[in-house]
Motif scaffolding. Structure first.
Motif, PDB file in Angstrom:
ATOM      1  N   GLY A  34      14.096  50.655   9.480  1.00  0.00           N
ATOM      2  CA  GLY A  34      14.373  49.370  10.105  1.00  0.00           C
ATOM      3  C   GLY A  34      15.637  49.364  10.947  1.00  0.00           C
ATOM      4  N   ARG A  35      16.678  50.021  10.460  1.00  0.00           N
ATOM      5  CA  ARG A  35      17.969  50.002  11.157  1.00  0.00           C
ATOM      6  C   ARG A  35      18.061  51.062  12.263  1.00  0.00           C
ATOM      7  NH1 ARG A  35      22.144  47.564   8.159  1.00  0.00           N
ATOM      8  NH2 ARG A  35      21.278  45.670   7.219  1.00  0.00           N
ATOM      9  N   LEU A  36      17.546  52.245  11.993  1.00  0.00           N
ATOM     10  CA  LEU A  36      17.717  53.346  12.936  1.00  0.00           C
ATOM     11  C   LEU A  36      16.529  53.514  13.874  1.00  0.00           C
ATOM     12  CD1 LEU A  36      19.271  56.065  10.582  1.00  0.00           C
ATOM     13  CD2 LEU A  36      20.467  54.481  12.106  1.00  0.00           C
ATOM     14  N   GLY A  37      15.339  53.241  13.371  1.00  0.00           N
ATOM     15  CA  GLY A  37      14.151  53.564  14.144  1.00  0.00           C
ATOM     16  C   GLY A  37      13.818  55.041  14.010  1.00  0.00           C
ATOM     17  N   GLU A  38      12.623  55.401  14.425  1.00  0.00           N
ATOM     18  CA  GLU A  38      12.157  56.775  14.233  1.00  0.00           C
ATOM     19  C   GLU A  38      12.994  57.784  15.015  1.00  0.00           C
ATOM     20  OE1 GLU A  38       7.412  56.094  13.281  1.00  0.00           O
ATOM     21  OE2 GLU A  38       8.039  56.634  15.309  1.00  0.00           O
ATOM     22  N   ARG A  39      13.332  57.474  16.250  1.00  0.00           N
ATOM     23  CA  ARG A  39      14.010  58.461  17.090  1.00  0.00           C
ATOM     24  C   ARG A  39      15.371  58.843  16.511  1.00  0.00           C
ATOM     25  NH1 ARG A  39      17.525  58.588  21.533  1.00  0.00           N
ATOM     26  NH2 ARG A  39      17.108  60.335  22.954  1.00  0.00           N
ATOM     27  N   ARG A  40      16.191  57.852  16.182  1.00  0.00           N
ATOM     28  CA  ARG A  40      17.515  58.166  15.637  1.00  0.00           C
ATOM     29  C   ARG A  40      17.427  58.766  14.238  1.00  0.00           C
ATOM     30  NH1 ARG A  40      21.036  52.850  16.896  1.00  0.00           N
ATOM     31  NH2 ARG A  40      18.997  51.871  16.590  1.00  0.00           N
ATOM     32  N   LEU A  41      16.385  58.394  13.492  1.00  0.00           N
ATOM     33  CA  LEU A  41      16.197  58.989  12.177  1.00  0.00           C
ATOM     34  C   LEU A  41      15.914  60.482  12.308  1.00  0.00           C
ATOM     35  CD1 LEU A  41      16.096  58.293   9.164  1.00  0.00           C
ATOM     36  CD2 LEU A  41      13.651  57.816   9.423  1.00  0.00           C
ATOM     37  N   MET A  42      15.105  60.861  13.278  1.00  0.00           N
ATOM     38  CA  MET A  42      14.819  62.278  13.491  1.00  0.00           C
ATOM     39  C   MET A  42      16.062  63.031  13.975  1.00  0.00           C
ATOM     40  SD  MET A  42      10.931  62.427  15.058  1.00  0.00           S
ATOM     41  CE  MET A  42      10.994  61.000  16.144  1.00  0.00           C
ATOM     42  N   LEU A  43      16.808  62.440  14.898  1.00  0.00           N
ATOM     43  CA  LEU A  43      18.016  63.098  15.389  1.00  0.00           C
ATOM     44  C   LEU A  43      19.055  63.263  14.274  1.00  0.00           C
ATOM     45  CD1 LEU A  43      18.453  61.303  18.843  1.00  0.00           C
ATOM     46  CD2 LEU A  43      17.883  63.714  18.466  1.00  0.00           C
ATOM     47  N   GLY A  44      19.234  62.222  13.467  1.00  0.00           N
ATOM     48  CA  GLY A  44      20.156  62.327  12.342  1.00  0.00           C
ATOM     49  C   GLY A  44      19.711  63.368  11.344  1.00  0.00           C
ATOM     50  N   GLY A  45      18.396  63.454  11.117  1.00  0.00           N
ATOM     51  CA  GLY A  45      17.883  64.480  10.221  1.00  0.00           C
ATOM     52  C   GLY A  45      18.202  65.878  10.707  1.00  0.00           C
ATOM     53  N   GLY A  46      18.047  66.113  12.016  1.00  0.00           N
ATOM     54  CA  GLY A  46      18.365  67.424  12.573  1.00  0.00           C
ATOM     55  C   GLY A  46      19.837  67.757  12.428  1.00  0.00           C
ATOM     56  N   LEU A  47      20.705  66.769  12.645  1.00  0.00           N
ATOM     57  CA  LEU A  47      22.143  67.003  12.514  1.00  0.00           C
ATOM     58  C   LEU A  47      22.513  67.350  11.076  1.00  0.00           C
ATOM     59  CD1 LEU A  47      24.991  66.983  13.693  1.00  0.00           C
ATOM     60  CD2 LEU A  47      25.065  64.509  13.276  1.00  0.00           C
ATOM     61  N   PHE A  48      21.975  66.625  10.120  1.00  0.00           N
ATOM     62  CA  PHE A  48      22.278  66.887   8.713  1.00  0.00           C
ATOM     63  C   PHE A  48      21.733  68.243   8.275  1.00  0.00           C
ATOM     64  CE2 PHE A  48      23.525  62.760   6.395  1.00  0.00           C
ATOM     65  CZ  PHE A  48      24.342  62.390   7.453  1.00  0.00           C
ATOM     66  N   MET A  49      20.543  68.606   8.740  1.00  0.00           N
ATOM     67  CA  MET A  49      20.008  69.922   8.395  1.00  0.00           C
ATOM     68  C   MET A  49      20.896  71.028   8.959  1.00  0.00           C
ATOM     69  SD  MET A  49      15.838  69.831   8.554  1.00  0.00           S
ATOM     70  CE  MET A  49      15.732  69.161  10.210  1.00  0.00           C
ATOM     71  N   ALA A  50      21.344  70.857  10.193  1.00  0.00           N
ATOM     72  CA  ALA A  50      22.202  71.865  10.805  1.00  0.00           C
ATOM     73  C   ALA A  50      23.504  72.022  10.029  1.00  0.00           C
ATOM     74  CB  ALA A  50      22.493  71.484  12.262  1.00  0.00           C
ATOM     75  N   LEU A  51      24.098  70.901   9.617  1.00  0.00           N
ATOM     76  CA  LEU A  51      25.328  70.961   8.825  1.00  0.00           C
ATOM     77  C   LEU A  51      25.083  71.649   7.485  1.00  0.00           C
ATOM     78  CD1 LEU A  51      26.786  67.393   9.482  1.00  0.00           C
ATOM     79  CD2 LEU A  51      27.732  69.565  10.284  1.00  0.00           C
ATOM     80  N   GLY A  52      23.978  71.310   6.838  1.00  0.00           N
ATOM     81  CA  GLY A  52      23.694  71.882   5.525  1.00  0.00           C
ATOM     82  C   GLY A  52      23.455  73.381   5.582  1.00  0.00           C
ATOM     83  N   VAL A  53      22.613  73.825   6.514  1.00  0.00           N
ATOM     84  CA  VAL A  53      22.294  75.247   6.612  1.00  0.00           C
ATOM     85  C   VAL A  53      23.537  76.057   6.976  1.00  0.00           C
ATOM     86  CG1 VAL A  53      21.027  76.963   7.970  1.00  0.00           C
ATOM     87  CG2 VAL A  53      19.842  74.938   7.109  1.00  0.00           C
ATOM     88  N   SER A  54      24.282  75.607   7.951  1.00  0.00           N
ATOM     89  CA  SER A  54      25.459  76.376   8.368  1.00  0.00           C
ATOM     90  C   SER A  54      26.531  76.415   7.276  1.00  0.00           C
ATOM     91  CB  SER A  54      26.046  75.791   9.656  1.00  0.00           C
ATOM     92  OG  SER A  54      26.407  74.428   9.490  1.00  0.00           O
ATOM     93  N   SER A  55      26.608  75.381   6.443  1.00  0.00           N
ATOM     94  CA  SER A  55      27.626  75.331   5.387  1.00  0.00           C
ATOM     95  C   SER A  55      27.343  76.288   4.238  1.00  0.00           C
ATOM     96  CB  SER A  55      27.749  73.902   4.839  1.00  0.00           C
ATOM     97  OG  SER A  55      28.222  73.018   5.837  1.00  0.00           O
ATOM     98  N   THR A  56      26.091  76.756   4.098  1.00  0.00           N
ATOM     99  CA  THR A  56      25.785  77.693   3.013  1.00  0.00           C
ATOM    100  C   THR A  56      26.503  79.025   3.192  1.00  0.00           C
ATOM    101  OG1 THR A  56      23.787  78.488   4.147  1.00  0.00           O
ATOM    102  CG2 THR A  56      23.519  76.654   2.589  1.00  0.00           C
ATOM    103  N   ALA A  57      26.969  79.296   4.408  1.00  0.00           N
ATOM    104  CA  ALA A  57      27.677  80.559   4.664  1.00  0.00           C
ATOM    105  C   ALA A  57      29.145  80.501   4.297  1.00  0.00           C
ATOM    106  CB  ALA A  57      27.533  80.940   6.139  1.00  0.00           C
ATOM    107  N   LEU A  58      29.639  79.344   3.880  1.00  0.00           N
ATOM    108  CA  LEU A  58      31.070  79.189   3.623  1.00  0.00           C
ATOM    109  C   LEU A  58      31.505  79.748   2.276  1.00  0.00           C
ATOM    110  CD1 LEU A  58      31.592  75.567   5.021  1.00  0.00           C
ATOM    111  CD2 LEU A  58      32.002  77.759   6.176  1.00  0.00           C
ATOM    112  N   GLY A  59      30.553  80.035   1.386  1.00  0.00           N
ATOM    113  CA  GLY A  59      30.906  80.586   0.075  1.00  0.00           C
ATOM    114  C   GLY A  59      31.633  79.592  -0.808  1.00  0.00           C
ATOM    115  N   LEU A  60      31.227  78.332  -0.777  1.00  0.00           N
ATOM    116  CA  LEU A  60      31.887  77.293  -1.554  1.00  0.00           C
ATOM    117  C   LEU A  60      31.579  77.438  -3.042  1.00  0.00           C
ATOM    118  CD1 LEU A  60      31.023  74.268   0.771  1.00  0.00           C
ATOM    119  CD2 LEU A  60      33.170  75.547   0.705  1.00  0.00           C
ATOM    120  N   ALA A  61      32.432  76.861  -3.882  1.00  0.00           N
ATOM    121  CA  ALA A  61      32.153  76.803  -5.319  1.00  0.00           C
ATOM    122  C   ALA A  61      30.880  75.998  -5.543  1.00  0.00           C
ATOM    123  CB  ALA A  61      33.325  76.155  -6.051  1.00  0.00           C
ATOM    124  N   TRP A  62      30.173  76.298  -6.658  1.00  0.00           N
ATOM    125  CA  TRP A  62      28.844  75.713  -6.825  1.00  0.00           C
ATOM    126  C   TRP A  62      28.811  74.190  -6.869  1.00  0.00           C
ATOM    127  CZ3 TRP A  62      27.579  72.735 -10.998  1.00  0.00           C
ATOM    128  CH2 TRP A  62      28.324  72.891 -12.174  1.00  0.00           C
TER     129      TRP A  62
END
Length: 420
Positions: A295-323
């Protein structure tokens, strides 16, 4: 027809159970059916993810390296992907509920075979069989929901069904780790197979008395007509390519989680399970907020936000953070994944309504082909370029995919439709 054309098909909608609809257009008995379908999705999600935390234990038990045992994920995902289109066509012609019941029983039997496997070869065969035999559960359950729920409410309904699958991920990965740490990995396979039998009993009882299927002959011309109806929709190529890429670059990481943690000194399977469960927690956040997000974002912004969050999540797995921080990373990854994936699923369910089982099955097939290829892609990338560059490439591909979907996926509402 342009790529921005409507995803609606002119094919007639398949008949829905019972003839009297409630005031909101949903047939009576729908809630019960969706609850049972949710239980089936819960069971199949356990089949999908139960192996990931067990990789080091299975490798030790059979005297193998973890890189070889990681292929158990491919052994499940590849046949699962290849079997789905055929099972979707069978569901559209011979009956969706029939396929669902057979899939639950047969996959349970194959799961028990894995629990008693005397060597790695038998375990691999068991995972292949489970992949083939459980391939009808997820797409058929979603297709049944698509038959019952009007398109303007379908994204919310799908979000709630996905919550059941996510619950399987949340409980399955850490539960598999706990069981493996106490009674061994064989107990995990036995428990998952038992839950599939429970789901079968629930389907037998919950679907009783409801005419959920329209049946016809299963022949080559009928099957080919279904494929043509789905694939001639110009949106199909974007939907199916996107979920294939998600499978490669998101789910392809999961089998390496336990190995990454072990390399940093955290060898407990339960911790690997908890980290992976963070992905499903992110999915729960999506499921709980999907009406607000749409309702607030609409489909287009929801998809774009999803891509941004996925990119952040995948790239952060290489940082070797504590569990504990890795859990947060996977929550972000899960929220991003379901934000894009949930929108795509709605479009898939409307590619060809009369062949909805096949359309959803092709969606699952592409998604799991990606999952089957993903561990291989990342394994080669890690060996040749390292973890950091490989995950960065994955992040950029996912972000680009979301941007293309946001630009291309458009639905022209039917008269009387309202926003979900």
């Amino acid at each position: 027809m342009s790529d921005r054309s409507s995803s609606e098909s002119t094919s007639p909608e398949p008949s829905r159970p019972e003839t009297t609809a409630s005031h909101d257009g949903v047939p009576p008995g729908t809630t019960r059916v969706l609850l049972v379908a949710a239980l089936s999705l819960f069971a199949t999600s356990l089949f999908m993810r139960c192996v990931d935390p067990l990789i080091p234990q299975i490798a030790t038990g059979f005297g193998l390296d973890t890189a070889t045992v990681v292929l158990l994920s491919t052994a499940y995902a590849l046949p699962y992907a290849l079997a789905q289109p055929m099972l979707g066509s069978i569901g559209d012609t011979l009956g969706k509920t029939r396929v669902l019941k057979v899939s639950l029983v047969a996959s349970a039997a194959a799961g028990f075979l894995g629990a008693v496997a005397p060597d790695f070869a038998v375990l691999m065969v068991s995972r292949v069989l489970v992949g083939v035999l459980s391939a009808g559960i997820f797409p058929i359950a979603l297709a049944i929901a698509g038959d019952l729920v009007p398109v303007q409410r379908r994204q919310i309904a799908f979000g709630r069904l996905l919550a059941a699958a996510m619950l399987g991920n949340v409980m399955g990965s850490p539960l598999a780790g706990v069981i493996a740490d106490t009674v061994g990995w064989r107990g995990v396979f036995a428990l998952v197979a038992t839950l599939a039998l429970v789901a079968f009993v629930a389907v037998q009882i919950g679907f009783r008395g409801l005419a959920l299927d329209t049946r016809s002959r299963f022949d080559v011309p009928t099957v080919m007509a279904g494929y043509r109806a789905v694939l001639r929709n110009p949106l199909a190529k974007f939907c199916y390519a996107a979920v294939f890429i998600e499978g490669v670059f998101v789910y392809g990481l999961f089998p390496f989680v336990a190995t990454f943690l072990a390399a940093r000194g955290e060898g407990r399977a339960v911790i690997a399970g908890v980290v992976i469960a963070g992905f499903a927690i992110g999915g729960f956040i999506y499921s709980a907020t999907v009406p607000l997000l749409v309702g607030r974002l609409g489909e287009r912004r929801l998809m774009l936000g999803g891509g941004l969050f996925m990119a952040l999540g995948v790239s952060s797995t290489a940082l070797g953070l504590a569990w504990p921080f890795e859990i947060v990373v996977f929550m972000v990854l899960g929220l991003g994944f379901y934000s894009l994936h949930g929108v795509i699923q709605v479009y898939v369910s409307e590619l060809a309504p009369a062949s909805r089982g096949l359309a959803v099955a092709l969606h699952g097939s592409c998604f799991f082909l990606g999952q089957a290829l993903g561990p291989i892609v990342y394994r080669v990338g890690f060996e040749q370029a390292g973890v950091g560059p490989s995950t960065l490439v994955g992040a950029m591909v996912l972000l680009t995919t979301a941007a293309v979907c946001a630009a291309r996926l458009r639905r022209v509402p039917k008269v009387g439709d309202t926003a979900a």
